[in-house]
Motif scaffolding. Structure first.
Motif, PDB file in Angstrom:
ATOM      1  N   ARG A  96       0.857  -1.186   0.000  1.00 19.65           N
ATOM      2  CA  ARG A  96       0.000   0.000   0.000  1.00 19.65           C
ATOM      3  C   ARG A  96       0.894   1.236   0.000  1.00 19.65           C
ATOM      4  N   LEU A 121       0.699   4.484   2.491  1.00 19.43           N
ATOM      5  CA  LEU A 121       0.720   4.108   3.904  1.00 19.43           C
ATOM      6  C   LEU A 121       0.763   5.319   4.829  1.00 19.43           C
ATOM      7  N   LYS A 171       4.372   3.120  -7.211  1.00 17.58           N
ATOM      8  CA  LYS A 171       3.103   2.398  -7.079  1.00 17.58           C
ATOM      9  C   LYS A 171       3.214   1.016  -7.721  1.00 17.58           C
ATOM     10  N   GLU A 224       3.332  -2.520  -5.525  1.00 16.96           N
ATOM     11  CA  GLU A 224       2.239  -3.456  -5.819  1.00 16.96           C
ATOM     12  C   GLU A 224       2.722  -4.721  -6.518  1.00 16.96           C
TER      13      GLU A 224
END
Length: 337
Positions: free
Chosen positions: A168, A171, A269, A273
């Protein structure tokens, strides 16, 4: 009498050696308790537990219990079993962590889960947790039992919090600090606090030692998280870039992401991920962290918490034990340099 003011830059090459020397005799007795209590009629239990317990760790957490007792002038022996309980809690969490993370290396050696498998690692971790509670009960202090059992629960909460935060990217620094405050700093704090309990000192001494351990633990974890992006496997005792590949959002990533442009944020990102995890991607991540000064600022925060740990010792008399505990903080910070 003028109070001694300690600052983080006091020792140019800080070491744990003063603390190791301070508690050497007591540590031999703690090690005897550890070796005795990890025995079992099931051969796999001492074999697997011994792999990690004898794996080259500095035993910093039980040493803090012993050093705190020395700081307070305690001359009994209750702290030996409680320090062993602290080490069993720590070892159990390491066994479980390596299963959760799928780690291959711990302190430069193959992890127990790689050698014996995940089920055995989890179950032996459970065995060590149980042994830690046996030792707490044998001490007979409900206060010590409450402190260490609460720390065990907080550590587990921190690990679950980290698990649910994995991959995430948004965070945030506040939740990150909550996680490391629970999964790392809680046991540092408890290990220190119980020294004041066995020495039967006032609440103020308990609170001060708790603050020392808690701030040291946060500083220790901040440095660990910075090292993951600036060091190698030989130095860290684990694979370089483990946090990156596991999708762990640590402070260097949080800062680099916050300071990045649109393309850099897209990269972060995708990486967190799990879509950008190659060696080239890791190298790019390291460049972004370096260019954004994220490691420098992570270490600056570590120094801030380290100084808070040192300041927490202000109420205690100067001497060998206090000096060793101050230098232990300096050592924790210096590992990154």
């Amino acid at each position: 009498m003028t109070a001694t003011i300690h600052r983080l830059d006091a020792h140019p090459q800080p070491s744990l050696d003063p603390m190791i020397a301070l508690v050497a005799g007591d540590m031999n007795l703690v090690n005897a308790v550890i070796l005795d209590r990890m025995q079992s009629q099931i051969p796999l239990i001492p074999e697997l537990a011994g792999h990690l317990i004898a794996g080259g760790g500095k035993r910093m957490r039980p040493m803090l219990t012993l050093a705190g007792a020395a700081l307070l002038g305690y001359t009994g022996n209750r702290h030996h079993r409680l320090a062993a309980a602290v080490e069993f809690i720590h070892t159990a969490t390491l066994l479980h962590d390596d299963v959760v993370d799928g780690s291959d290396l711990r302190r430069g050696k193959r992890t127990a889960n790689i050698i014996w498998g995940n089920p055995a690692s989890v179950l032996v971790g459970d065995f060590l947790f149980s042994k830690s509670f046996e030792l707490m009960v044998e001490d007979g202090s409900l206060k010590a039992l409450k402190i260490l059992s609460n720390a065990s629960a907080v550590i587990a909460e921190g690990e679950v919090n980290q698990l649910t935060a994995t991959r995430r990217i948004n965070l945030g620094e506040e939740r990150y600090l909550d996680i490391i405050g629970a999964k790392t700093a809680a046991l540092f704090a408890a290990a220190c606090r119980i020294a004041a309990v066995v020495a039967e000192r006032e609440e103020a001494a308990e609170t001060a030692l708790d603050a020392y351990g808690r701030n040291l633990g946060i500083a220790f974890q901040l440095v660990d998280d910075a090292i993951d992006y600036v060091s190698d496997a030989d130095t860290m005792g684990k694979d370089a870039g483990d946090d990156f590949r596991e999708g762990k959002v640590t402070l260097p990533v949080i800062l680099a992401y916050a300071r990045g442009d649109e393309a850099e944020r897209t990269f972060w990102k995708d990486a967190i991920e799990g879509r950008r995890t190659s060696d080239d991607d890791l190298a790019h991540a390291i460049r972004l962290i370096r260019d954004s000064r994220a490691v420098d600022d992570t270490l600056a925060r570590a120094r801030h918490y380290g100084q808070r740990a040192i300041d927490a010792l202000g109420m205690f008399a100067s001497g060998r034990a206090k000096d060793a505990m101050v230098e232990a903080v300096e050592f924790a910070i210096a590992r990154a340099y």
